[in-house]
Design a protein around this motif. Sequence first.
Motif, PDB file in Angstrom:
ATOM      1  N   ASP A  66      87.830  18.538  48.549  1.00 31.40           N
ATOM      2  CA  ASP A  66      87.949  18.751  49.990  1.00 31.40           C
ATOM      3  C   ASP A  66      88.363  20.183  50.321  1.00 31.40           C
ATOM      4  O   ASP A  66      88.615  20.510  51.476  1.00 31.40           O
ATOM      5  CB  ASP A  66      88.930  17.758  50.607  1.00 31.40           C
ATOM      6  N   GLU A  67      88.471  21.061  49.293  1.00 31.80           N
ATOM      7  CA  GLU A  67      88.713  22.480  49.509  1.00 31.80           C
ATOM      8  C   GLU A  67      88.016  23.280  48.419  1.00 31.80           C
ATOM      9  O   GLU A  67      87.600  22.726  47.403  1.00 31.80           O
ATOM     10  CB  GLU A  67      90.208  22.785  49.540  1.00 31.80           C
ATOM     11  N   PRO A 120      83.082  23.244  49.632  1.00 33.91           N
ATOM     12  CA  PRO A 120      82.715  22.199  50.598  1.00 33.91           C
ATOM     13  C   PRO A 120      82.305  22.840  51.928  1.00 33.91           C
ATOM     14  O   PRO A 120      82.973  23.746  52.424  1.00 33.91           O
ATOM     15  CB  PRO A 120      84.006  21.390  50.753  1.00 33.91           C
ATOM     16  N   ASN A 122      81.442  20.783  54.712  1.00 37.32           N
ATOM     17  CA  ASN A 122      82.049  19.864  55.675  1.00 37.32           C
ATOM     18  C   ASN A 122      82.407  18.594  54.921  1.00 37.32           C
ATOM     19  O   ASN A 122      82.455  18.595  53.687  1.00 37.32           O
ATOM     20  CB  ASN A 122      81.101  19.596  56.857  1.00 37.32           C
ATOM     21  N   GLU A 123      82.646  17.497  55.613  1.00 39.80           N
ATOM     22  CA  GLU A 123      83.039  16.261  54.951  1.00 39.80           C
ATOM     23  C   GLU A 123      81.906  15.629  54.156  1.00 39.80           C
ATOM     24  O   GLU A 123      82.140  14.751  53.327  1.00 39.80           O
ATOM     25  CB  GLU A 123      83.567  15.258  55.986  1.00 39.80           C
ATOM     26  N   LYS A 124      80.680  16.049  54.397  1.00 40.77           N
ATOM     27  CA  LYS A 124      79.529  15.440  53.743  1.00 40.77           C
ATOM     28  C   LYS A 124      78.923  16.320  52.651  1.00 40.77           C
ATOM     29  O   LYS A 124      78.506  15.811  51.602  1.00 40.77           O
ATOM     30  CB  LYS A 124      78.444  15.128  54.784  1.00 40.77           C
ATOM     31  N   ALA A 126      78.612  19.801  50.017  1.00 41.28           N
ATOM     32  CA  ALA A 126      79.262  20.858  49.243  1.00 41.28           C
ATOM     33  C   ALA A 126      78.197  21.580  48.430  1.00 41.28           C
ATOM     34  O   ALA A 126      77.172  20.993  48.062  1.00 41.28           O
ATOM     35  CB  ALA A 126      80.339  20.286  48.328  1.00 41.28           C
ATOM     36  N   ARG A 168      77.930  13.406  50.273  1.00 44.84           N
ATOM     37  CA  ARG A 168      78.712  12.165  50.265  1.00 44.84           C
ATOM     38  C   ARG A 168      78.100  11.197  51.269  1.00 44.84           C
ATOM     39  O   ARG A 168      78.115  11.439  52.489  1.00 44.84           O
ATOM     40  CB  ARG A 168      80.173  12.445  50.608  1.00 44.84           C
ATOM     41  N   ASP A 171      82.268   6.236  51.520  1.00 42.58           N
ATOM     42  CA  ASP A 171      83.495   6.305  50.730  1.00 42.58           C
ATOM     43  C   ASP A 171      83.266   5.986  49.257  1.00 42.58           C
ATOM     44  O   ASP A 171      84.099   6.336  48.417  1.00 42.58           O
ATOM     45  CB  ASP A 171      84.549   5.338  51.289  1.00 42.58           C
ATOM     46  N   SER A 174      78.309   9.140  46.198  1.00 46.06           N
ATOM     47  CA  SER A 174      77.979  10.551  46.387  1.00 46.06           C
ATOM     48  C   SER A 174      76.811  10.907  45.472  1.00 46.06           C
ATOM     49  O   SER A 174      76.652  10.318  44.385  1.00 46.06           O
ATOM     50  CB  SER A 174      79.175  11.448  46.063  1.00 46.06           C
TER      51      SER A 174
END
Length: 414
Positions: A66-67, A120, A122-124, A126, A168, A171, A174
Amino acid sequence: MNKKRLFIRSAVAMAVAASSTSALAAGFQLNAQSATGIGRAFAGDAVIADNAAVMARNSAAMALFDEKAFSIGFETITTDITVSDATYSSIATRYQPVPVADTDDVGGTSIAPNVHFIMPLNEKFAVGINAYSNFGTKTEFSDDYVATEYGGLTDVKSFNLGLAGSYRLNDQWSFGAGLDIIYGQGTMKRTANKDLGGSDLLNVDGADGFAVGFNVGTVYELDENNRFGFAYRYSPEFEAKDDKGQKITLPLPDIAEFSGFHKIEDTKFAVHYSVQYIGWGSFDKIDFENLQGTTLTGAYSKPYEWQDGWHYSIGGTYYLNSDWTLRAGYMYDTSAQDSLTSISVPDSDRQWFSAGLTYNLDQSSTIDFGFTYLMGEEVSVSESTVLNGITLSSVNATTQANAILMGLQYSRSF
């Protein structure tokens, strides 16, 4: 007599040149992606995702970050190769076996760097880029080794530049895919036995080339402590050429890997494992073309008939405290060689015994160290040089190849 000797030298050159560069394809397949992996025998490496190096094993695992993550390091590979109980015979000596002195100094040390970066978006999504070594092996026999057609110098390096992306879905699932740009460089030298003329049979210095492959992968997260990963890597046919116009064509193996990671709830311990398939069965021959400036011209092939290989590894990680993480692993690695064997690239079933540690410099940066002792089995080798149905020379020996791998790595998230 001179014509006969010229025929012998030319024939040996044609056949031996085609048997001298199999190290490009690996009797030693090296895993050189990370020091973390070395410390656990690469058990679970397609899904653990404890630093950016995971993208070299499974591009889908980039979705677990996430980073931004960055890793840089290097691996040293020191091979310990012995060739014993050898006998050599040739057409020039009417096939009378000649004892060959045992040798244990044909191995060498190679250094394989690696660097990985994951960002990454965004949340989806990378993306990532990395560079590491696929092969870094060296064998060198002394100039006075009797079976010179089968010894000589083999020094090979290759580097993989990877570009990848992940997505992703939810949950649990991926997915990832990547492009591999492979650069290889090698030096191979062989000399005929003095009874066959003693001249250079092969002198390929700095042959290099590029090839392009790809990889795909997926990760399934059962929960925060349990996840699985699967990755497939397509490897292309590889061509290398030197300044003299010598061209070598060889197939590289496809690789598939399944990994699992399970952190035991309410403990500091995790177990992880991997099964890896290596498609060495596609490595049936090496083709040589246009060897200018030597007695060998035209196109020739050397059969190898290797078999598919498998890696089975299991490991454990102990999260000692906020500063230290300890790990260990074991791998059983099956030989690529089957009925056809070689003293210049000795191969066998091997066992990996690994240990490593991580020290947390602060909340966002770590230092990793990994160590592996790779122990090979003794193998009886019978290798011949044949042209037009005539055996020009042969060698019989017992080989054993061991290795020590060490890795050091710095990782940071930001």
